[in-house]
Design an enzyme around this catalytic site. Structure first.
Site, short mmCIF file in Angstrom:
data_model
loop_
_atom_site.label_atom_id
_atom_site.label_comp_id
_atom_site.label_asym_id
_atom_site.label_seq_id
_atom_site.Cartn_x
_atom_site.Cartn_y
_atom_site.Cartn_z
N ALA A 166 0.85 -1.20 0.00
CA ALA A 166 0.00 0.00 0.00
C ALA A 166 0.88 1.24 0.00
O ALA A 166 2.10 1.15 0.13
CB ALA A 166 -0.90 0.01 1.22
N ASN A 167 0.24 2.37 -0.17
CA ASN A 167 0.94 3.65 -0.08
C ASN A 167 0.72 4.25 1.31
O ASN A 167 -0.26 3.92 1.97
CB ASN A 167 0.34 4.64 -1.08
CG ASN A 167 0.85 4.41 -2.47
OD1 ASN A 167 1.07 3.30 -2.90
ND2 ASN A 167 1.04 5.50 -3.19
#
Ligand code: CTP
Ligand code: CA
Length: 223
Positions: free
Chosen positions: A33-34
């Protein structure tokens, strides 16, 4: 006093906002994920609702609460975010504040990957759809005003100018997210508004204030 605080600048307008990260599964218990708190995107959705707009917020997993008076669609993967966005068009405006994962894991495992004698698993990645670019190029459903974000750690404004052209959006809100700025996850933001007319450097302000200012600019552009 209430009227002055929230002039109904966007009354009768439909606004779509994306916010937060996307989460791309590796297996049922792991993901890539970011980093994204969702604070700026959620503040924009809240400010647009306070200005009288009908607001649809498509958000990845975040810790911040759903803003009041906003229709919130919770998603995880980039592909689900794109589908939710397309489902809620047409709108007058779309603001893409989400930190979309550029890649997802090829061949997501259906079962938890176990440690074992076969060694460390390798991950191969495939590119996710670009939601902002896809919507900017929509023939029938392109919102009148499409606003992207650019989180950069260097060459902030030149990179944002390139991004605006490459993705076909109207405006880019660019910010410097290098760790020393403390912007990632924090409550303040320092942004530059990049449009065809040029670049505006906005003073550092709370994410709520940046959101109100952006909403006022959006209302001006639609008027
Ligand atoms: N964005 C998107 N879909 C993607 C990637 C990005 O909608 N798959 C949007 C973001 O929400 C943001 C803008 O595009 O509004 C810019 O995102 P950014 O990550 O800065 O741009 P990229 O084109 O992915 O370039 P980079 O290589 O710098 O990550
Ligand atoms: Ca990216």
């Amino acid at each position: 006093a209430r009227f002055e605080e929230h002039p109904q600048l966007l009354k009768g307008r439909r606004v779509l906002v994306t916010s937060g990260p996307t989460v791309e599964p590796i297996d049922p218990v792991r993901y890539i994920a970011n980093r994204s708190s969702g604070k700026q995107g959620h503040a924009i959705a809240a400010a647009a609702a306070a200005a009288g707009a009908e607001v649809i917020l498509v958000s990845g997993p975040v810790q911040v609460p759903d803003p009041r008076g906003v229709t919130v669609i919770h998603v995880e993967r980039a592909r689900d975010m794109l589908a939710a966005v397309e489902e809620h068009l047409p709108t007058d405006v779309a603001v893409f504040a989400a930190a979309v994962a550029d890649w997802r894991v090829a061949g997501e495992a259906e079962q938890k990957i176990k440690k074992g004698p076969s060694g460390t698993p390798g991950l191969s990645l495939v590119e996710n759809p670009d939601i902002l670019a896809t919507i900017s190029r929509h023939k029938m459903l392109r919102p009148r005003l499409v606003v992207g974000f650019a989180a950069e750690t260097e060459n902030v404004v030149p990179n944002a100018k390139d991004k605006r052209i490459r993705k076909g959006c109207d405006w880019i809100v660019a910010n410097d997210v290098s760790p020393a700025t403390g912007i990632m996850g924090g409550d303040a933001n320092t942004v530059h508004l990049v449009s065809a007319e040029g670049v505006e450097d906005w003073p550092s302000a709370s994410k709520a204030e940046v959101a109100r200012r952006l909403v006022a600019r959006i209302a001006g552009a639609l008027a």
